[in-house]
Design a protein around this motif. Sequence first.
Motif, PDB file in Angstrom:
ATOM      1  N   THR A  70     -57.238 -41.519  13.532  1.00  0.00           N
ATOM      2  CA  THR A  70     -56.227 -40.624  14.098  1.00  0.00           C
ATOM      3  C   THR A  70     -56.907 -39.312  14.477  1.00  0.00           C
ATOM      4  O   THR A  70     -57.504 -38.648  13.622  1.00  0.00           O
ATOM      5  CB  THR A  70     -55.093 -40.354  13.084  1.00  0.00           C
ATOM      6  OG1 THR A  70     -54.476 -41.596  12.741  1.00  0.00           O
ATOM      7  CG2 THR A  70     -54.051 -39.411  13.653  1.00  0.00           C
ATOM      8  N   ALA A  71     -56.830 -38.938  15.746  1.00  0.00           N
ATOM      9  CA  ALA A  71     -57.417 -37.673  16.218  1.00  0.00           C
ATOM     10  C   ALA A  71     -56.287 -36.737  16.626  1.00  0.00           C
ATOM     11  O   ALA A  71     -55.388 -37.117  17.382  1.00  0.00           O
ATOM     12  CB  ALA A  71     -58.346 -37.928  17.395  1.00  0.00           C
ATOM     13  N   ILE A  72     -56.328 -35.517  16.088  1.00  0.00           N
ATOM     14  CA  ILE A  72     -55.277 -34.526  16.351  1.00  0.00           C
ATOM     15  C   ILE A  72     -55.923 -33.286  16.966  1.00  0.00           C
ATOM     16  O   ILE A  72     -56.921 -32.774  16.455  1.00  0.00           O
ATOM     17  CB  ILE A  72     -54.555 -34.119  15.041  1.00  0.00           C
ATOM     18  CG1 ILE A  72     -53.918 -35.348  14.374  1.00  0.00           C
ATOM     19  CG2 ILE A  72     -53.509 -33.039  15.300  1.00  0.00           C
ATOM     20  CD1 ILE A  72     -53.555 -35.132  12.915  1.00  0.00           C
ATOM     21  N   ASP A  87     -55.062 -29.369  18.047  1.00  0.00           N
ATOM     22  CA  ASP A  87     -54.041 -28.335  17.849  1.00  0.00           C
ATOM     23  C   ASP A  87     -54.612 -26.956  18.163  1.00  0.00           C
ATOM     24  O   ASP A  87     -55.781 -26.676  17.906  1.00  0.00           O
ATOM     25  CB  ASP A  87     -53.499 -28.368  16.420  1.00  0.00           C
ATOM     26  CG  ASP A  87     -52.211 -27.561  16.302  1.00  0.00           C
ATOM     27  OD1 ASP A  87     -51.130 -28.151  16.482  1.00  0.00           O
ATOM     28  OD2 ASP A  87     -52.288 -26.339  16.058  1.00  0.00           O
ATOM     29  N   ILE A 139     -50.650 -32.389   7.686  1.00  0.00           N
ATOM     30  CA  ILE A 139     -51.442 -33.628   7.645  1.00  0.00           C
ATOM     31  C   ILE A 139     -51.556 -34.133   6.213  1.00  0.00           C
ATOM     32  O   ILE A 139     -51.390 -35.331   5.941  1.00  0.00           O
ATOM     33  CB  ILE A 139     -52.849 -33.403   8.258  1.00  0.00           C
ATOM     34  CG1 ILE A 139     -52.732 -33.047   9.744  1.00  0.00           C
ATOM     35  CG2 ILE A 139     -53.716 -34.657   8.092  1.00  0.00           C
ATOM     36  CD1 ILE A 139     -54.017 -32.508  10.358  1.00  0.00           C
ATOM     37  N   LEU A 175     -59.089 -33.558  12.756  1.00  0.00           N
ATOM     38  CA  LEU A 175     -58.347 -32.440  13.341  1.00  0.00           C
ATOM     39  C   LEU A 175     -59.333 -31.561  14.094  1.00  0.00           C
ATOM     40  O   LEU A 175     -60.329 -31.103  13.527  1.00  0.00           O
ATOM     41  CB  LEU A 175     -57.645 -31.612  12.252  1.00  0.00           C
ATOM     42  CG  LEU A 175     -57.063 -30.270  12.742  1.00  0.00           C
ATOM     43  CD1 LEU A 175     -55.915 -30.492  13.725  1.00  0.00           C
ATOM     44  CD2 LEU A 175     -56.613 -29.403  11.576  1.00  0.00           C
ATOM     45  N   PHE A 209     -46.276 -39.312  10.799  1.00  0.00           N
ATOM     46  CA  PHE A 209     -46.961 -39.117  12.075  1.00  0.00           C
ATOM     47  C   PHE A 209     -46.085 -39.531  13.259  1.00  0.00           C
ATOM     48  O   PHE A 209     -46.291 -39.067  14.375  1.00  0.00           O
ATOM     49  CB  PHE A 209     -48.289 -39.886  12.119  1.00  0.00           C
ATOM     50  CG  PHE A 209     -49.417 -39.140  11.473  1.00  0.00           C
ATOM     51  CD1 PHE A 209     -49.681 -37.817  11.812  1.00  0.00           C
ATOM     52  CD2 PHE A 209     -50.230 -39.750  10.528  1.00  0.00           C
ATOM     53  CE1 PHE A 209     -50.725 -37.119  11.222  1.00  0.00           C
ATOM     54  CE2 PHE A 209     -51.278 -39.058   9.924  1.00  0.00           C
ATOM     55  CZ  PHE A 209     -51.525 -37.732  10.276  1.00  0.00           C
ATOM     56  N   TYR A 237     -59.214 -32.643  23.740  1.00  0.00           N
ATOM     57  CA  TYR A 237     -58.497 -33.926  23.680  1.00  0.00           C
ATOM     58  C   TYR A 237     -59.281 -35.020  24.412  1.00  0.00           C
ATOM     59  O   TYR A 237     -59.471 -36.125  23.909  1.00  0.00           O
ATOM     60  CB  TYR A 237     -57.098 -33.758  24.284  1.00  0.00           C
ATOM     61  CG  TYR A 237     -56.146 -34.892  23.979  1.00  0.00           C
ATOM     62  CD1 TYR A 237     -55.511 -34.983  22.742  1.00  0.00           C
ATOM     63  CD2 TYR A 237     -55.861 -35.872  24.927  1.00  0.00           C
ATOM     64  CE1 TYR A 237     -54.623 -36.018  22.457  1.00  0.00           C
ATOM     65  CE2 TYR A 237     -54.978 -36.900  24.659  1.00  0.00           C
ATOM     66  CZ  TYR A 237     -54.363 -36.968  23.417  1.00  0.00           C
ATOM     67  OH  TYR A 237     -53.495 -37.996  23.132  1.00  0.00           O
ATOM     68  N   ILE A 249     -58.777 -39.259   9.537  1.00  0.00           N
ATOM     69  CA  ILE A 249     -58.079 -38.327  10.433  1.00  0.00           C
ATOM     70  C   ILE A 249     -59.052 -37.228  10.851  1.00  0.00           C
ATOM     71  O   ILE A 249     -59.725 -36.626  10.001  1.00  0.00           O
ATOM     72  CB  ILE A 249     -56.854 -37.701   9.721  1.00  0.00           C
ATOM     73  CG1 ILE A 249     -55.862 -38.795   9.297  1.00  0.00           C
ATOM     74  CG2 ILE A 249     -56.165 -36.669  10.604  1.00  0.00           C
ATOM     75  CD1 ILE A 249     -54.888 -38.361   8.223  1.00  0.00           C
ATOM     76  N   PHE A 260     -50.324 -30.083  18.041  1.00  0.00           N
ATOM     77  CA  PHE A 260     -50.281 -31.304  17.238  1.00  0.00           C
ATOM     78  C   PHE A 260     -50.221 -32.529  18.160  1.00  0.00           C
ATOM     79  O   PHE A 260     -49.399 -33.427  18.001  1.00  0.00           O
ATOM     80  CB  PHE A 260     -49.101 -31.305  16.262  1.00  0.00           C
ATOM     81  CG  PHE A 260     -49.431 -32.000  14.962  1.00  0.00           C
ATOM     82  CD1 PHE A 260     -49.787 -31.289  13.844  1.00  0.00           C
ATOM     83  CD2 PHE A 260     -49.413 -33.395  14.874  1.00  0.00           C
ATOM     84  CE1 PHE A 260     -50.106 -31.939  12.654  1.00  0.00           C
ATOM     85  CE2 PHE A 260     -49.731 -34.054  13.694  1.00  0.00           C
ATOM     86  CZ  PHE A 260     -50.080 -33.317  12.586  1.00  0.00           C
ATOM     87  N   GLN A 261     -51.126 -32.532  19.127  1.00  0.00           N
ATOM     88  CA  GLN A 261     -51.216 -33.643  20.093  1.00  0.00           C
ATOM     89  C   GLN A 261     -52.168 -34.677  19.495  1.00  0.00           C
ATOM     90  O   GLN A 261     -53.302 -34.339  19.171  1.00  0.00           O
ATOM     91  CB  GLN A 261     -51.768 -33.086  21.410  1.00  0.00           C
ATOM     92  CG  GLN A 261     -51.678 -34.028  22.567  1.00  0.00           C
ATOM     93  CD  GLN A 261     -52.193 -33.366  23.848  1.00  0.00           C
ATOM     94  OE1 GLN A 261     -52.684 -32.245  23.843  1.00  0.00           O
ATOM     95  NE2 GLN A 261     -52.104 -34.084  24.946  1.00  0.00           N
ATOM     96  N   TYR A 262     -51.708 -35.907  19.322  1.00  0.00           N
ATOM     97  CA  TYR A 262     -52.569 -36.861  18.621  1.00  0.00           C
ATOM     98  C   TYR A 262     -52.547 -38.240  19.266  1.00  0.00           C
ATOM     99  O   TYR A 262     -51.654 -38.574  20.052  1.00  0.00           O
ATOM    100  CB  TYR A 262     -52.166 -36.965  17.146  1.00  0.00           C
ATOM    101  CG  TYR A 262     -50.987 -37.865  16.863  1.00  0.00           C
ATOM    102  CD1 TYR A 262     -51.179 -39.180  16.421  1.00  0.00           C
ATOM    103  CD2 TYR A 262     -49.682 -37.404  17.024  1.00  0.00           C
ATOM    104  CE1 TYR A 262     -50.098 -40.006  16.170  1.00  0.00           C
ATOM    105  CE2 TYR A 262     -48.597 -38.227  16.766  1.00  0.00           C
ATOM    106  CZ  TYR A 262     -48.817 -39.528  16.343  1.00  0.00           C
ATOM    107  OH  TYR A 262     -47.747 -40.353  16.095  1.00  0.00           O
TER     108      TYR A 262
END
Length: 487
Positions: A340-342, A344, A359, A453, A274, A475, A451, A330-332
């Motif tokens: 973890t928050a992604i 995309d 991932i 996504l 990551f 986001y 996680i 893939f902005q996290y």
Amino acid sequence: MMLLKDILYKVTINAVVGNTAVTIDKVEFDSRQIKVNDVFVAITGVLTDGHHFISKAIDSGAIAVVCETLPEILVDGITYIEVENSNQALAYMATNYYGHPSENLKLVGVTGTNGKTTVSSLLYQLFKKAGFKVGLLSTVKIMVDNVEYKTMHTTPDSLTINKYLKLMNDEGVEFCFMEVSSHGIHQRRTEGLKFAGGIFTNLSHDHLDYHESFAEYRDVKKTFFDQLPKDAFALTNIDDKNGLVMFQNTSAKKYTYALKSYADYRAQILENEFSGLLLKLNDSELWTRLIGSFNAYNILAIYGAAELLGLEKVEILRLISELDSVAGRFQYFISEGRVTAIVDYAHTPDALKNVLETINDIRTKNEDLITVVGCGGNRDKTKRPKMAHIASSLSTKVVLTSDNPRHEVPEVIIADMEKGVEPQNFKKTLSITDRKQAIKTACQMAGPNDIILIAGKGHETYQEIKGERFDFDDYKIVQDYLKQLEK
């Protein structure tokens, strides 16, 4: 002000009625923008036909009309130009009107299903860091060196492209990186432009609502490379089975990149975390903050293009190591509660599969991977079950939701997606129409180290419903909900 005949240079003309030595103020294809002494180009679009607005354009002051079919009634004093293709005519007229601005800088086009925004935006970043004045024409924004302009299309119309290229000339811009979509190529928006290079990223399932078949979609992409000049470069991903197709009729100098095949630019992934990627790129090691094998391909494209445009290898490697990810790609972030928050932009089956596999390659499998995904309305329906199939196969929990429903009923879109969920995955799949509620539910389901996504919209800060755009930023919403829940 210019003479009409000068603006028509290189346009394929079938017939002329009237005088082409008239002076015109500007070129327009939107009848609502016509003023006295303008030339109106009647474009046959997907939703509207400009030929229906010729009378309106003349009433508004148009002195000349460019069209594919002459009107039955011709107005005295108006010059009519019948052309083979109005889109192509507009492209040449635009470049003539603005003084061939693409010839005064090095313009590189990036085409493919996935990666266009990332590659063009990272090349913009890299050349800025190298000290050049740089331009960018992308889905996310138009940049004229340091000044940002909003954009609505992946490939803007010909007039917009040339207008901003002329602005770049005025500002002393030396390089411009441009996303080139299949729609833009098909509608001839890039004709008349001089490209210094073209990059092919990959080809997968997309835009089959617009193109009649995958073969047509591929062949439209190929025409971009067919039209590159001899002194340009063509850089293609040969791990993609369509990569070498792009070379078949090009006059440009050919170069390749790959992770799995022998190529001019080759990389091996040494570490994938990551925090970033460690790559062996040709003979050098490179650490980058970008994540995942799909970004390894993007980095190869950037490295190859930068070298072909004259930058030194050592400097390119240093600059790539400083690059930041592109908004919505893939902005996290990791929340205080260690979720973890992604976010995309993955909105095609192939892009979603790439992100989920990335991932899964990184995670330990002791945590849940919760995917929130929807599909757009009034777009290719065949990818809907595929998207849900991929999400439910590669995640531990899935929330199917709205994307941009546009003029379709969201529940119908979600029902189309649900058809792709296999029986063994029913239990881990929820359907929540309201996207905000879907994101909130994913946050409520997530525990420490899990996680989330959120796929499909990426950089977009709106949701499009029944012709209206509402503020909506994946986001920001996931950040806010995780903060609230973890208080």
